[in-house]
Design a protein around this motif. Sequence first.
Motif, PDB file in Angstrom:
ATOM      1  N   PRO A  53       0.800  -1.237   0.000  1.00  0.00           N
ATOM      2  CA  PRO A  53       0.000   0.000   0.000  1.00  0.00           C
ATOM      3  C   PRO A  53       0.833   1.288   0.000  1.00  0.00           C
ATOM      4  CG  PRO A  53      -1.042  -1.624   1.401  1.00  0.00           C
ATOM      5  CD  PRO A  53       0.297  -2.204   0.987  1.00  0.00           C
ATOM      6  N   PRO A  54       1.899   1.404   0.822  1.00  0.00           N
ATOM      7  CA  PRO A  54       2.672   2.655   0.766  1.00  0.00           C
ATOM      8  C   PRO A  54       3.330   2.882  -0.603  1.00  0.00           C
ATOM      9  CG  PRO A  54       3.225   1.409   2.749  1.00  0.00           C
ATOM     10  CD  PRO A  54       2.366   0.528   1.904  1.00  0.00           C
ATOM     11  N   ASN A  55       3.769   1.804  -1.237  1.00  0.00           N
ATOM     12  CA  ASN A  55       4.406   1.958  -2.547  1.00  0.00           C
ATOM     13  C   ASN A  55       3.382   2.253  -3.633  1.00  0.00           C
ATOM     14  OD1 ASN A  55       6.998   1.661  -1.555  1.00  0.00           O
ATOM     15  ND2 ASN A  55       6.962  -0.553  -1.761  1.00  0.00           N
ATOM     16  N   LEU A  56       2.172   1.720  -3.493  1.00  0.00           N
ATOM     17  CA  LEU A  56       1.103   2.094  -4.429  1.00  0.00           C
ATOM     18  C   LEU A  56       0.764   3.572  -4.271  1.00  0.00           C
ATOM     19  CD1 LEU A  56      -1.359  -0.934  -4.407  1.00  0.00           C
ATOM     20  CD2 LEU A  56      -0.183   0.017  -6.392  1.00  0.00           C
ATOM     21  N   ALA A  57       0.774   4.058  -3.034  1.00  0.00           N
ATOM     22  CA  ALA A  57       0.511   5.487  -2.792  1.00  0.00           C
ATOM     23  C   ALA A  57       1.589   6.339  -3.459  1.00  0.00           C
ATOM     24  CB  ALA A  57       0.444   5.768  -1.296  1.00  0.00           C
ATOM     25  N   ALA A  58       2.840   5.886  -3.389  1.00  0.00           N
ATOM     26  CA  ALA A  58       3.932   6.618  -4.049  1.00  0.00           C
ATOM     27  C   ALA A  58       3.754   6.597  -5.563  1.00  0.00           C
ATOM     28  CB  ALA A  58       5.277   6.013  -3.656  1.00  0.00           C
ATOM     29  N   LEU A  59       3.324   5.459  -6.102  1.00  0.00           N
ATOM     30  CA  LEU A  59       3.090   5.360  -7.549  1.00  0.00           C
ATOM     31  C   LEU A  59       1.929   6.264  -7.955  1.00  0.00           C
ATOM     32  CD1 LEU A  59       3.739   4.101 -10.289  1.00  0.00           C
ATOM     33  CD2 LEU A  59       2.292   2.154  -9.641  1.00  0.00           C
ATOM     34  N   LEU A  60       0.881   6.300  -7.147  1.00  0.00           N
ATOM     35  CA  LEU A  60      -0.247   7.189  -7.429  1.00  0.00           C
ATOM     36  C   LEU A  60       0.220   8.644  -7.456  1.00  0.00           C
ATOM     37  CD1 LEU A  60      -3.262   7.803  -7.808  1.00  0.00           C
ATOM     38  CD2 LEU A  60      -3.479   7.727  -5.301  1.00  0.00           C
ATOM     39  N   GLU A  61       1.034   9.014  -6.483  1.00  0.00           N
ATOM     40  CA  GLU A  61       1.554  10.383  -6.432  1.00  0.00           C
ATOM     41  C   GLU A  61       2.348  10.712  -7.692  1.00  0.00           C
ATOM     42  OE1 GLU A  61       4.617  12.857  -3.583  1.00  0.00           O
ATOM     43  OE2 GLU A  61       3.318  11.351  -2.647  1.00  0.00           O
ATOM     44  N   LYS A  62       3.188   9.792  -8.131  1.00  0.00           N
ATOM     45  CA  LYS A  62       3.980   9.988  -9.354  1.00  0.00           C
ATOM     46  C   LYS A  62       3.055  10.119 -10.566  1.00  0.00           C
ATOM     47  CE  LYS A  62       7.537   9.792 -12.197  1.00  0.00           C
ATOM     48  NZ  LYS A  62       8.212  11.019 -12.553  1.00  0.00           N
ATOM     49  N   ALA A  63       2.039   9.234 -10.655  1.00  0.00           N
ATOM     50  CA  ALA A  63       1.114   9.269 -11.794  1.00  0.00           C
ATOM     51  C   ALA A  63       0.282  10.551 -11.802  1.00  0.00           C
ATOM     52  CB  ALA A  63       0.201   8.043 -11.768  1.00  0.00           C
ATOM     53  N   GLU A  64      -0.121  11.016 -10.636  1.00  0.00           N
ATOM     54  CA  GLU A  64      -0.880  12.276 -10.556  1.00  0.00           C
ATOM     55  C   GLU A  64      -0.028  13.457 -11.015  1.00  0.00           C
ATOM     56  OE1 GLU A  64      -3.856  11.284  -6.795  1.00  0.00           O
ATOM     57  OE2 GLU A  64      -1.970  12.333  -6.434  1.00  0.00           O
ATOM     58  N   ALA A  65       1.275  13.397 -10.711  1.00  0.00           N
ATOM     59  CA  ALA A  65       2.172  14.489 -11.082  1.00  0.00           C
ATOM     60  C   ALA A  65       2.592  14.435 -12.548  1.00  0.00           C
ATOM     61  CB  ALA A  65       3.415  14.465 -10.189  1.00  0.00           C
ATOM     62  N   SER A  66       2.448  13.278 -13.168  1.00  0.00           N
ATOM     63  CA  SER A  66       2.920  13.111 -14.554  1.00  0.00           C
ATOM     64  C   SER A  66       1.886  12.402 -15.419  1.00  0.00           C
ATOM     65  CB  SER A  66       4.211  12.299 -14.550  1.00  0.00           C
ATOM     66  OG  SER A  66       5.180  12.865 -13.722  1.00  0.00           O
ATOM     67  N   PRO A  67       0.701  12.966 -15.561  1.00  0.00           N
ATOM     68  CA  PRO A  67      -0.303  12.299 -16.403  1.00  0.00           C
ATOM     69  C   PRO A  67       0.134  12.286 -17.866  1.00  0.00           C
ATOM     70  CG  PRO A  67      -1.073  14.464 -15.748  1.00  0.00           C
ATOM     71  CD  PRO A  67       0.222  14.226 -15.031  1.00  0.00           C
ATOM     72  N   GLY A  68      -0.492  11.425 -18.623  1.00  0.00           N
ATOM     73  CA  GLY A  68      -0.142  11.301 -20.037  1.00  0.00           C
ATOM     74  C   GLY A  68      -0.880  12.310 -20.904  1.00  0.00           C
ATOM     75  N   GLY A  69      -0.552  12.302 -22.172  1.00  0.00           N
ATOM     76  CA  GLY A  69      -1.239  13.152 -23.136  1.00  0.00           C
ATOM     77  C   GLY A  69      -0.648  14.543 -23.238  1.00  0.00           C
ATOM     78  N   ARG A  70      -0.913  15.181 -24.357  1.00  0.00           N
ATOM     79  CA  ARG A  70      -0.406  16.527 -24.611  1.00  0.00           C
ATOM     80  C   ARG A  70      -0.947  17.533 -23.605  1.00  0.00           C
ATOM     81  NH1 ARG A  70      -2.023  18.260 -30.250  1.00  0.00           N
ATOM     82  NH2 ARG A  70      -3.998  18.218 -29.185  1.00  0.00           N
ATOM     83  N   ASP A  71      -2.217  17.348 -23.230  1.00  0.00           N
ATOM     84  CA  ASP A  71      -2.844  18.274 -22.280  1.00  0.00           C
ATOM     85  C   ASP A  71      -2.742  17.784 -20.836  1.00  0.00           C
ATOM     86  OD1 ASP A  71      -3.588  19.998 -24.338  1.00  0.00           O
ATOM     87  OD2 ASP A  71      -5.474  18.911 -24.671  1.00  0.00           O
ATOM     88  N   LYS A  72      -1.983  16.720 -20.627  1.00  0.00           N
ATOM     89  CA  LYS A  72      -1.765  16.148 -19.291  1.00  0.00           C
ATOM     90  C   LYS A  72      -3.092  15.779 -18.619  1.00  0.00           C
ATOM     91  CE  LYS A  72       2.623  16.685 -19.634  1.00  0.00           C
ATOM     92  NZ  LYS A  72       3.344  15.550 -20.163  1.00  0.00           N
ATOM     93  N   ASP A  73      -4.006  15.219 -19.427  1.00  0.00           N
ATOM     94  CA  ASP A  73      -5.311  14.818 -18.908  1.00  0.00           C
ATOM     95  C   ASP A  73      -5.625  13.358 -19.219  1.00  0.00           C
ATOM     96  OD1 ASP A  73      -5.605  15.021 -21.641  1.00  0.00           O
ATOM     97  OD2 ASP A  73      -7.506  16.115 -21.565  1.00  0.00           O
ATOM     98  N   ARG A  74      -4.589  12.600 -19.529  1.00  0.00           N
ATOM     99  CA  ARG A  74      -4.772  11.201 -19.927  1.00  0.00           C
ATOM    100  C   ARG A  74      -4.165  10.244 -18.908  1.00  0.00           C
ATOM    101  NH1 ARG A  74      -8.562  11.122 -23.948  1.00  0.00           N
ATOM    102  NH2 ARG A  74      -8.332  13.067 -25.068  1.00  0.00           N
ATOM    103  N   PHE A  75      -4.786   9.091 -18.812  1.00  0.00           N
ATOM    104  CA  PHE A  75      -4.291   8.020 -17.957  1.00  0.00           C
ATOM    105  C   PHE A  75      -2.938   7.571 -18.513  1.00  0.00           C
ATOM    106  CE2 PHE A  75      -4.154   3.912 -15.930  1.00  0.00           C
ATOM    107  CZ  PHE A  75      -4.998   4.008 -14.828  1.00  0.00           C
ATOM    108  N   PRO A  76      -1.913   7.465 -17.675  1.00  0.00           N
ATOM    109  CA  PRO A  76      -0.602   7.026 -18.189  1.00  0.00           C
ATOM    110  C   PRO A  76      -0.698   5.611 -18.763  1.00  0.00           C
ATOM    111  CG  PRO A  76      -0.399   7.915 -15.967  1.00  0.00           C
ATOM    112  CD  PRO A  76      -1.864   7.769 -16.250  1.00  0.00           C
ATOM    113  N   ILE A  77       0.053   5.338 -19.821  1.00  0.00           N
ATOM    114  CA  ILE A  77       0.013   4.000 -20.409  1.00  0.00           C
ATOM    115  C   ILE A  77       0.714   3.003 -19.485  1.00  0.00           C
ATOM    116  CG2 ILE A  77      -0.182   4.855 -22.777  1.00  0.00           C
ATOM    117  CD1 ILE A  77       2.792   4.176 -23.149  1.00  0.00           C
ATOM    118  N   ALA A  78       0.375   1.743 -19.655  1.00  0.00           N
ATOM    119  CA  ALA A  78       0.868   0.690 -18.765  1.00  0.00           C
ATOM    120  C   ALA A  78       2.394   0.630 -18.738  1.00  0.00           C
ATOM    121  CB  ALA A  78       0.290  -0.664 -19.183  1.00  0.00           C
TER     122      ALA A  78
END
Length: 191
Positions: A53-78
Amino acid sequence: MDRTTQDEGERRVEDQLIAPLLRLGLTKPVGMPKVQFEAMQAELRAKLAYMTPPNLAALLEKAEASPGGRDKDRFPIARVLLRWAADIQSPQVGPSPLMMSFWGHADGARVIEEGYAPEVQIHLRRVRVWPKPFALSQLRDQARPEILRREALETALADGEDLAPDDRAWLDRRIAAEAECRDIAAMGGAV
């Protein structure tokens, strides 16, 4: 990882990573069909089930800070999420779902019984596909010298002979490799 642990891990990934990213409004990557997006989420659940769980929280934080897409509104790819996850918490080394399924299947039980499990295990790790009957017969033929060597060494031991250190080490490795396959079969719910 046994099936119960895997299922719990997949639920944890859904609850602590995928659902929060979707609630943020991140949408599927551009050009990815909905079916493929759902399949990607299922793959993420399966491949990230090992994370705490703590490492998933860290991954979530990273994904929230670096979303995908040109407009940064996309779910990051796998691929990106898996790379970030590996940086945060290395995947556990252990049997893959393919290995658990194969060794738990009647084909795996037959391979163990016939004595060429180590060769098939190497094949599974290298090729990562279920071996077809022709591949199994090829592997059995290639393993024949090792099977005969094991039988000869075990006969020598049964007759009270001492084995050369190299032979003893080889036999111990062979027995350990076969035991690993049996253990994986037990994890996969052997038939």
